[in-house]
Motif scaffolding. Structure first.
Motif, PDB file in Angstrom:
ATOM      1  N   PRO A  63      55.816  51.135  52.918  1.00  0.00           N
ATOM      2  CA  PRO A  63      55.463  49.805  52.421  1.00  0.00           C
ATOM      3  C   PRO A  63      54.009  49.495  52.755  1.00  0.00           C
ATOM      4  O   PRO A  63      53.468  49.985  53.758  1.00  0.00           O
ATOM      5  N   GLY A  64      53.361  48.696  51.901  1.00  0.00           N
ATOM      6  CA  GLY A  64      51.959  48.400  52.177  1.00  0.00           C
ATOM      7  C   GLY A  64      51.421  47.275  51.335  1.00  0.00           C
ATOM      8  O   GLY A  64      52.122  46.690  50.508  1.00  0.00           O
ATOM      9  N   ILE A  65      50.168  46.969  51.577  1.00  0.00           N
ATOM     10  CA  ILE A  65      49.469  45.913  50.838  1.00  0.00           C
ATOM     11  C   ILE A  65      48.048  46.369  50.552  1.00  0.00           C
ATOM     12  O   ILE A  65      47.399  46.999  51.393  1.00  0.00           O
ATOM     13  N   ASP A  66      47.565  46.100  49.340  1.00  0.00           N
ATOM     14  CA  ASP A  66      46.176  46.283  48.947  1.00  0.00           C
ATOM     15  C   ASP A  66      45.607  44.916  48.586  1.00  0.00           C
ATOM     16  O   ASP A  66      46.305  44.110  47.955  1.00  0.00           O
ATOM     17  N   PHE A  67      44.363  44.651  48.947  1.00  0.00           N
ATOM     18  CA  PHE A  67      43.815  43.324  48.673  1.00  0.00           C
ATOM     19  C   PHE A  67      42.320  43.389  48.412  1.00  0.00           C
ATOM     20  O   PHE A  67      41.623  44.295  48.871  1.00  0.00           O
ATOM     21  N   THR A  68      41.844  42.439  47.653  1.00  0.00           N
ATOM     22  CA  THR A  68      40.421  42.187  47.490  1.00  0.00           C
ATOM     23  C   THR A  68      40.208  40.688  47.612  1.00  0.00           C
ATOM     24  O   THR A  68      41.066  39.894  47.202  1.00  0.00           O
ATOM     25  N   LEU A  69      39.102  40.293  48.189  1.00  0.00           N
ATOM     26  CA  LEU A  69      38.786  38.873  48.304  1.00  0.00           C
ATOM     27  C   LEU A  69      37.308  38.652  48.072  1.00  0.00           C
ATOM     28  O   LEU A  69      36.471  39.467  48.455  1.00  0.00           O
ATOM     29  N   THR A  70      36.998  37.572  47.406  1.00  0.00           N
ATOM     30  CA  THR A  70      35.614  37.186  47.145  1.00  0.00           C
ATOM     31  C   THR A  70      35.463  35.682  47.359  1.00  0.00           C
ATOM     32  O   THR A  70      36.411  34.913  47.160  1.00  0.00           O
ATOM     33  N   HIS A  71      34.291  35.295  47.758  1.00  0.00           N
ATOM     34  CA  HIS A  71      33.978  33.872  47.952  1.00  0.00           C
ATOM     35  C   HIS A  71      32.501  33.681  47.690  1.00  0.00           C
ATOM     36  O   HIS A  71      31.665  34.365  48.276  1.00  0.00           O
ATOM     37  N   GLU A  72      32.165  32.792  46.778  1.00  0.00           N
ATOM     38  CA  GLU A  72      30.776  32.437  46.511  1.00  0.00           C
ATOM     39  C   GLU A  72      30.637  30.939  46.710  1.00  0.00           C
ATOM     40  O   GLU A  72      31.103  30.155  45.883  1.00  0.00           O
ATOM     41  N   GLY A  73      30.037  30.565  47.820  1.00  0.00           N
ATOM     42  CA  GLY A  73      29.887  29.156  48.142  1.00  0.00           C
ATOM     43  C   GLY A  73      28.444  28.754  48.286  1.00  0.00           C
ATOM     44  O   GLY A  73      27.519  29.570  48.142  1.00  0.00           O
ATOM     45  N   ARG A  74      28.244  27.499  48.607  1.00  0.00           N
ATOM     46  CA  ARG A  74      26.890  26.996  48.769  1.00  0.00           C
ATOM     47  C   ARG A  74      26.199  27.634  49.961  1.00  0.00           C
ATOM     48  O   ARG A  74      24.979  27.875  49.931  1.00  0.00           O
ATOM     49  N   SER A  75      26.960  27.960  51.008  1.00  0.00           N
ATOM     50  CA  SER A  75      26.347  28.514  52.214  1.00  0.00           C
ATOM     51  C   SER A  75      26.900  29.877  52.609  1.00  0.00           C
ATOM     52  O   SER A  75      26.297  30.556  53.437  1.00  0.00           O
ATOM     53  N   VAL A  76      28.037  30.290  52.024  1.00  0.00           N
ATOM     54  CA  VAL A  76      28.661  31.543  52.443  1.00  0.00           C
ATOM     55  C   VAL A  76      29.071  32.356  51.219  1.00  0.00           C
ATOM     56  O   VAL A  76      29.688  31.830  50.296  1.00  0.00           O
ATOM     57  N   ASP A  77      28.699  33.641  51.218  1.00  0.00           N
ATOM     58  CA  ASP A  77      29.192  34.610  50.242  1.00  0.00           C
ATOM     59  C   ASP A  77      29.985  35.666  50.996  1.00  0.00           C
ATOM     60  O   ASP A  77      29.562  36.125  52.070  1.00  0.00           O
ATOM     61  N   LEU A  78      31.122  36.054  50.425  1.00  0.00           N
ATOM     62  CA  LEU A  78      31.998  37.015  51.082  1.00  0.00           C
ATOM     63  C   LEU A  78      32.613  37.929  50.041  1.00  0.00           C
ATOM     64  O   LEU A  78      33.055  37.473  48.981  1.00  0.00           O
ATOM     65  N   VAL A  79      32.639  39.231  50.332  1.00  0.00           N
ATOM     66  CA  VAL A  79      33.355  40.180  49.489  1.00  0.00           C
ATOM     67  C   VAL A  79      34.004  41.202  50.411  1.00  0.00           C
ATOM     68  O   VAL A  79      33.405  41.640  51.397  1.00  0.00           O
ATOM     69  N   GLY A  80      35.248  41.552  50.123  1.00  0.00           N
ATOM     70  CA  GLY A  80      35.962  42.510  50.961  1.00  0.00           C
ATOM     71  C   GLY A  80      37.090  43.164  50.196  1.00  0.00           C
ATOM     72  O   GLY A  80      37.609  42.610  49.222  1.00  0.00           O
ATOM     73  N   ARG A  81      37.458  44.340  50.610  1.00  0.00           N
ATOM     74  CA  ARG A  81      38.573  45.057  50.018  1.00  0.00           C
ATOM     75  C   ARG A  81      39.194  45.939  51.079  1.00  0.00           C
ATOM     76  O   ARG A  81      38.517  46.408  51.995  1.00  0.00           O
ATOM     77  N   GLY A  82      40.498  46.136  50.971  1.00  0.00           N
ATOM     78  CA  GLY A  82      41.146  46.956  51.980  1.00  0.00           C
ATOM     79  C   GLY A  82      42.611  47.169  51.679  1.00  0.00           C
ATOM     80  O   GLY A  82      43.145  46.701  50.663  1.00  0.00           O
ATOM     81  N   ASN A  83      43.262  47.892  52.561  1.00  0.00           N
ATOM     82  CA  ASN A  83      44.693  48.120  52.445  1.00  0.00           C
ATOM     83  C   ASN A  83      45.276  48.429  53.800  1.00  0.00           C
ATOM     84  O   ASN A  83      44.543  48.746  54.754  1.00  0.00           O
ATOM     85  N   ALA A  84      46.572  48.343  53.881  1.00  0.00           N
ATOM     86  CA  ALA A  84      47.299  48.715  55.091  1.00  0.00           C
ATOM     87  C   ALA A  84      48.641  49.297  54.671  1.00  0.00           C
ATOM     88  O   ALA A  84      49.273  48.808  53.727  1.00  0.00           O
ATOM     89  N   ARG A  85      49.085  50.346  55.358  1.00  0.00           N
ATOM     90  CA  ARG A  85      50.359  50.994  55.090  1.00  0.00           C
ATOM     91  C   ARG A  85      51.107  51.215  56.398  1.00  0.00           C
ATOM     92  O   ARG A  85      50.509  51.621  57.401  1.00  0.00           O
ATOM     93  N   TYR A  86      52.405  50.957  56.364  1.00  0.00           N
ATOM     94  CA  TYR A  86      53.268  51.387  57.463  1.00  0.00           C
ATOM     95  C   TYR A  86      53.984  52.640  56.997  1.00  0.00           C
ATOM     96  O   TYR A  86      54.659  52.632  55.961  1.00  0.00           O
ATOM     97  N   LEU A  87      53.835  53.741  57.720  1.00  0.00           N
ATOM     98  CA  LEU A  87      54.388  55.030  57.325  1.00  0.00           C
ATOM     99  C   LEU A  87      55.553  55.385  58.247  1.00  0.00           C
ATOM    100  O   LEU A  87      55.365  55.581  59.457  1.00  0.00           O
TER     101      LEU A  87
END
Length: 439
Positions: A63-87
């Motif tokens: 089982p696992g999760i894959d994700f991407t997140l972005t944020h474009e704000g007046r003072s903060v920009d954020l971009v990230g991607r990742g995943n996690a798996r339990y084996l």
């Protein structure tokens, strides 16, 4: 059993980064775009230990999760991607484990157009011993955390100065001699030649100090180079030309020309090519922290059998990358080729030439069914030990969408290694069935 000290240290570093990113976007959390997939998969391998003579089959529940997140704000920009798996290894071939990867970049504009603060984090799975098959027992998590301010000063309408200061912490779960503190300082003068053309003069200083004195050699590096770049509607071009010196503390000094170039050409919204070339000093931390932080680029969930050599020793790098991408209504193609030669500064046992090519094809059979096929081949020649490994991977899969959120996937994969050293060749066949919920 993996050393708890290194494991806890890496988990603490990654948690600190996650908290920093969370605090950064908390005031405008409503503006954060989060996409994720939750999956439940079953994997059956015919030779999970990648042995030439004693193959062991294993079925893994993942089982696992894959994700991407972005944020474009007046003072903060954020971009990230990742995943996690339990084996969960049903045959108990290996201890059950959690495996994950992450690439993230956050920029906080503390004083708009004057002072920024940057945080980056790169977490990946890499081999402990590059010469042995990269199985779960020969894998470790490696994390690079980078942070620091950037100051901007306007010298004229078209010219500005930029001063960067970065502290980074590099840690490996098993290869403790890799653990180090790094300090980078850079001064730049940037000049706008026109609406699409820029040039800059750059001086960068790096100070690398390892935790295990006497095992890994501390060193200092100084780079000076001129950059020229153009950004047009269909073409992006950038080139760095300069010189580098590398001083081993209580040791020898080395110098080398510095050259980097990149080209991106967009023929159409669906088709593009890119090329990168470099001649420079590099090291494992620099290589791993150059991972693209792009939500559209997926992170692998399997251990890369080619892997990165986790070493404290810097090396002289010559590398060329070529890529082609096409994404149409029914057909998608991604192709790449690369060549890299690495010559280590102090220990030459890992001097190697790495070359290969990869091809992936996607065909939309109908609006709810995709066929995916891929092949890649890599040659890694260790020049001092006269060892040659040739890795080949084939894959084919079907992805079926039931609704906007639910889908299922069937993947077949074959990977093989032909090694010039007896006992290190192998073949492995794997089948994966997974159910996916996409937000």
């Amino acid at each position: 059993m993996k050393p708890a000290k290194h494991r806890n240290r890496i988990q603490h570093t990654t948690l600190s980064t996650a908290l920093a990113l969370g605090l950064a976007v908390a005031p405008g959390a409503h503006a954060v775009e989060l996409d994720y997939e939750i999956s439940a998969g079953v994997i059956h391998n015919s030779n999970i230990i990648l042995s030439e003579t004693e193959e062991i089959s294993e079925t893994t529940i993942a089982p696992g999760i894959d994700f991407t997140l972005t944020h474009e704000g007046r003072s903060v920009d954020l971009v990230g991607r990742g995943n996690a798996r339990y084996l969960y290894y049903t045959g108990d071939t290996f201890d059950n484990e959690v495996r994950g990867e992450f690439s993230g970049h956050m920029r906080w504009r503390m004083l708009p157009e004057r002072l920024d603060f940057v945080v980056e984090d790169y977490l990946s799975q890499q081999p402990v011993d590059i010469l042995s098959p990269v199985t779960p027992s020969n894998a470790q998590q490696v994390n690079i955390l980078i942070g620091g301010p950037s100051l901007y000063l306007n010298l004229s309408d078209r010219t500005r100065a930029q001063f960067d200061a970065r502290y980074s912490r590099s840690e490996a779960e098993e290869t403790s001699e890799f653990d180090a503190d790094r300090v980078n300082a850079a001064a730049r003068v940037l000049h706008e030649l026109g609406p699409t053309t820029r040039t800059s003069l750059n001086v960068e200083s790096n100070r690398i100090r390892f935790d295990q004195a006497g095992v890994a050699s501390d060193y200092d590096r100084l780079d000076g180079y001129v950059n020229f770049q153009r950004n047009l509607r269909q073409l992006d071009f950038s080139v760095d030309l300069g010189y580098s010196t590398l001083d081993i503390v209580d040791g020898d000094s080395y110098s080398s020309p510095l050259g980097r170039a990149s080209l991106g050409w967009r023929f159409s919204p669906e088709t593009s090519i890119n090329a990168q070339a470099s001649y420079q000093f590099s090291d494992t931390a620099q290589s791993l922290s150059s991972t693209p932080v792009d939500p559209d680029v997926p992170i692998g969930t399997d251990i890369d059998v080619s892997g990165v050599i986790v070493s404290s020793d810097p090396y002289e790098q010559r590398r060329l990358d070529l890529g082609f991408s096409h994404s149409g209504p029914r057909h998608g193609v991604d192709a790449s080729a690369w060549y890299e030669r690495s010559e280590y500064v102090e220990e030459d046992d890992f001097d190697n030439t790495n070359s290969g090519a990869a091809f992936a094809y996607t065909f939309r059979i109908n609006p709810l069914l995709d066929l995916v096929a891929s092949v890649d081949h890599q040659r890694r020649d260790f020049t001092v030990t006269s060892r040659l490994d040739k890795d080949t991977n084939f894959g084919v899969g079907l992805a079926k969408r039931f609704t906007r959120h639910w889908s299922a996937r069937l993947d077949l994969r074959r990977r093989s290694r032909d090694s010039s050293v007896q006992g290190f060749s192998y073949d492995d066949n794997a089948v994966t069935v997974s159910l996916v919920y996409r937000r």
